[in-house]
Write an enzyme that holds these catalytic residues in place. Structure first.
Site, PDB file in Angstrom:
ATOM      1  CB  SER A  55      15.587  13.535  32.936  1.00 38.53           C
ATOM      2  OG  SER A  55      14.693  14.105  32.022  1.00 38.53           O
TER       3      SER A  55
ATOM      4  CE1 TYR B 234      19.042  17.971  32.633  1.00 42.02           C
ATOM      5  CE2 TYR B 234      17.521  17.420  30.858  1.00 42.02           C
ATOM      6  CZ  TYR B 234      17.842  17.443  32.197  1.00 42.02           C
ATOM      7  OH  TYR B 234      16.952  16.929  33.108  1.00 42.02           O
TER       8      TYR B 234
ATOM      9  CE  LYS C 141      19.884  15.014  34.776  1.00 40.38           C
ATOM     10  NZ  LYS C 141      20.397  15.058  36.136  1.00 40.38           N
TER      11      LYS C 141
HETATM   12  C1  UD1 Z   1      12.484  19.079  29.470  1.00 42.60           C
HETATM   13  C2  UD1 Z   1      12.846  17.626  29.604  1.00 42.60           C
HETATM   14  C3  UD1 Z   1      12.995  17.248  31.043  1.00 42.60           C
HETATM   15  C4  UD1 Z   1      13.967  18.178  31.719  1.00 42.60           C
HETATM   16  C5  UD1 Z   1      13.477  19.594  31.586  1.00 42.60           C
HETATM   17  C6  UD1 Z   1      14.493  20.534  32.215  1.00 42.60           C
HETATM   18  C7  UD1 Z   1      11.869  16.227  27.841  1.00 42.60           C
HETATM   19  C8  UD1 Z   1      10.696  15.446  27.392  1.00 42.60           C
HETATM   20  N1  UD1 Z   1      11.778  16.805  29.034  1.00 42.60           N
HETATM   21  O1  UD1 Z   1      11.201  19.225  29.947  1.00 42.60           O
HETATM   22  O2  UD1 Z   1      13.489  15.947  31.138  1.00 42.60           O
HETATM   23  O3  UD1 Z   1      14.107  17.843  33.066  1.00 42.60           O
HETATM   24  O4  UD1 Z   1      13.354  19.907  30.204  1.00 42.60           O
HETATM   25  O5  UD1 Z   1      14.159  21.858  32.011  1.00 42.60           O
HETATM   26  O6  UD1 Z   1      12.866  16.337  27.176  1.00 42.60           O
HETATM   27  N2  UD1 Z   1       6.048  25.400  27.135  1.00 42.60           N
HETATM   28  C9  UD1 Z   1       5.324  26.436  26.568  1.00 42.60           C
HETATM   29  N3  UD1 Z   1       5.646  27.710  26.900  1.00 42.60           N
HETATM   30  C10 UD1 Z   1       6.645  28.010  27.791  1.00 42.60           C
HETATM   31  C11 UD1 Z   1       7.393  26.931  28.378  1.00 42.60           C
HETATM   32  C12 UD1 Z   1       7.069  25.647  28.016  1.00 42.60           C
HETATM   33  O7  UD1 Z   1       4.414  26.214  25.768  1.00 42.60           O
HETATM   34  O8  UD1 Z   1       6.902  29.199  28.040  1.00 42.60           O
HETATM   35  C13 UD1 Z   1       5.703  24.018  26.790  1.00 42.60           C
HETATM   36  C14 UD1 Z   1       6.830  23.255  26.130  1.00 42.60           C
HETATM   37  O9  UD1 Z   1       6.800  23.427  24.753  1.00 42.60           O
HETATM   38  C15 UD1 Z   1       6.491  21.832  26.559  1.00 42.60           C
HETATM   39  C16 UD1 Z   1       5.819  21.990  27.909  1.00 42.60           C
HETATM   40  O10 UD1 Z   1       5.423  23.339  27.984  1.00 42.60           O
HETATM   41  O11 UD1 Z   1       5.572  21.269  25.683  1.00 42.60           O
HETATM   42  C17 UD1 Z   1       6.743  21.673  29.066  1.00 42.60           C
HETATM   43  O12 UD1 Z   1       7.952  22.384  28.889  1.00 42.60           O
HETATM   44  P1  UD1 Z   1       9.074  22.474  30.007  1.00 42.60           P
HETATM   45  O13 UD1 Z   1       8.444  22.845  31.306  1.00 42.60           O
HETATM   46  O14 UD1 Z   1      10.163  23.348  29.489  1.00 42.60           O
HETATM   47  O15 UD1 Z   1       9.578  20.996  30.185  1.00 42.60           O
HETATM   48  P2  UD1 Z   1      10.088  19.931  29.089  1.00 42.60           P
HETATM   49  O16 UD1 Z   1      10.646  20.614  27.926  1.00 42.60           O
HETATM   50  O17 UD1 Z   1       9.012  18.946  28.891  1.00 42.60           O
END
Ligand code: UD1
Length: 345
Positions: A128, A155, A159
């Site tokens: 990841s 987590y 990795k």
């Molecule tokens: C993270 C990890 C990724 C991992 C994944 C597993 C990092 C950079 N990435 O992904 O390696 O495989 O978790 O779950 O560490 N968001 C919202 N509202 C929501 C959900 C998410 O605003 O309800 C935003 C988050 O703040 C983020 C983006 O959407 O900025 C993506 O979030 P998400 O899909 O959870 O993935 P990551 O956190 O990037």
């Protein structure tokens, strides 16, 4: 010609199932090993609908070395494995670290041990972009030379540890193990047929499933976690990669491992599009592409979120001959088609 077998641990999961489909398309014979802890046998039906083949499936927990060994006895001609089987929820890993270390490390150690004893094997490891933490601005977009930062969660640590364990295995004096670690950015979307897709249990933690469930009326509104980041619109930036493109990269990695003459190598590839999108941009593109409304409000930042990270995928483009080129609008349509199918909207 005999179809070469590829073991796919976690092959009934989200990325695993899409990879199984692409392996069939490329002429391989995947053997799925999955304990179904975060998936179900219905996924196998979905794969069959797409490929016309009932996938070979063994209900196995990779932390149980004896059952993994029996699988290798049953299919003695497996030389390649793609290792997806792992827990992946960042928040849960903070609450239950031992569960993460126990599951993610032990299953990898078992697989690597068996493949090393067998000899002449290769592993594609599901890693990841979390291994980079928040890269400093001069390292954006992130290439494989960017320094690994201390991971923010158990987590993420698993990795990093799994990558190190594999590196050490490859470096043992008599090793002929070959390894490719694929560092995924943010996988999204579903197979265009909508026979397989992402099916999170409970409240989705990841952005896209939350967006699609909100569009389907299952959730009242999406919370955009923070609009005060140092980004153009204030929301976090990620590199969202289509799961079918990602799946194809695994086939390219297996092809590379199979064709390689040199033994005992360990390689790393970033898998992303090279394009960063903010949360608000994702939301806009989703609504626009599907002509559907998603109620949302700005909420406080989520603990542990990285501000911005996107990939420099040029090494994978060059060395694997692979590119993530599905238009994001099409990806958003695939995600909505899947959600509508499973919710009967
Ligand atoms: C993270 C990890 C990724 C991992 C994944 C597993 C990092 C950079 N990435 O992904 O390696 O495989 O978790 O779950 O560490 N968001 C919202 N509202 C929501 C959900 C998410 O605003 O309800 C935003 C988050 O703040 C983020 C983006 O959407 O900025 C993506 O979030 P998400 O899909 O959870 O993935 P990551 O956190 O990037």
């Amino acid at each position: 010609m005999k179809r070469e077998k590829v073991l796919v641990t976690g092959g009934a999961g989200y990325i695993g199932a899409h990879t199984v489909v692409e392996l069939y398309a490329a002429g391989y014979e995947p053997v799925i090993a999955d304990n179904l802890s975060n998936s179900s046998e219905e996924v196998l039906d979905g794969i069959q609908k797409i490929t016309g083949v009932k996938p070979v499936f063994e209900k196995i927990d990779c932390t149980d070395k004896a059952s993994l060994e029996s699988l290798f006895e049953k299919f003695s001609d497996i030389d390649h494995a793609i290792h997806f089987a792992a827990y992946k929820a960042v928040g849960e890993s903070v609450e239950r670290p031992l569960m993460y270390y126990g599951n993610n490390l032990v299953s990898l150690i078992n697989l690597a041990g068996i493949m090393m004893a067998k000899g002449n094997g290769s592993i594609v490891f599901s890693s990841s972009c979390t291994v980079y933490g928040q890269p400093s601005p001069e390292h954006l977009p992130v290439d494989e030379e960017a320094p690994l930062k201390p991971a923010q969660s158990p987590y993420g640590k698993t990795k990093q540890m799994c990558e190190s364990i594999l590196e050490d295995c490859v470096n043992t004096p008599k090793s002929d193990l070959n390894v490719i670690s694929l560092r995924y950015f943010n996988p999204i979307g579903a197979h265009p047929s909508a026979h397989i897709g992402e099916l999170p249990r409970g409240v989705p933690q990841n952005l896209l499933p939350f967006v699609t469930q909100t569009a389907a009326g299952l959730r009242k509104e999406l919370h955009v976690f923070g609009n005060d980041y140092n980004t153009p619109d204030g929301s976090c930036i990620r590199d969202y990669i289509y799961v079918c493109d990602l799946a194809k990269a695994h086939v390219a990695a297996i092809d590379r491992l199979r064709d390689k003459k040199v033994r005992g190598t360990s390689e790393y590839f970033n898998l992303g599009t090279g394009r960063g999108l903010s949360v608000l941009e994702v939301l806009d593109i989703f609504m626009e592409s599907n002509n559907v409304k998603v109620p949302f409000r700005i909420a406080p930042r989520r603990a542990g979120d990285v501000e911005q990270v996107w990939a420099d995928p040029s090494k994978a483009n060059r060395e694997l001959g692979w590119v993530a080129d599905t238009p994001v609008e099409e990806v958003m349509r695939s995600a909505w088609k899947w959600e509508k199918k499973i919710r009967c909207v």
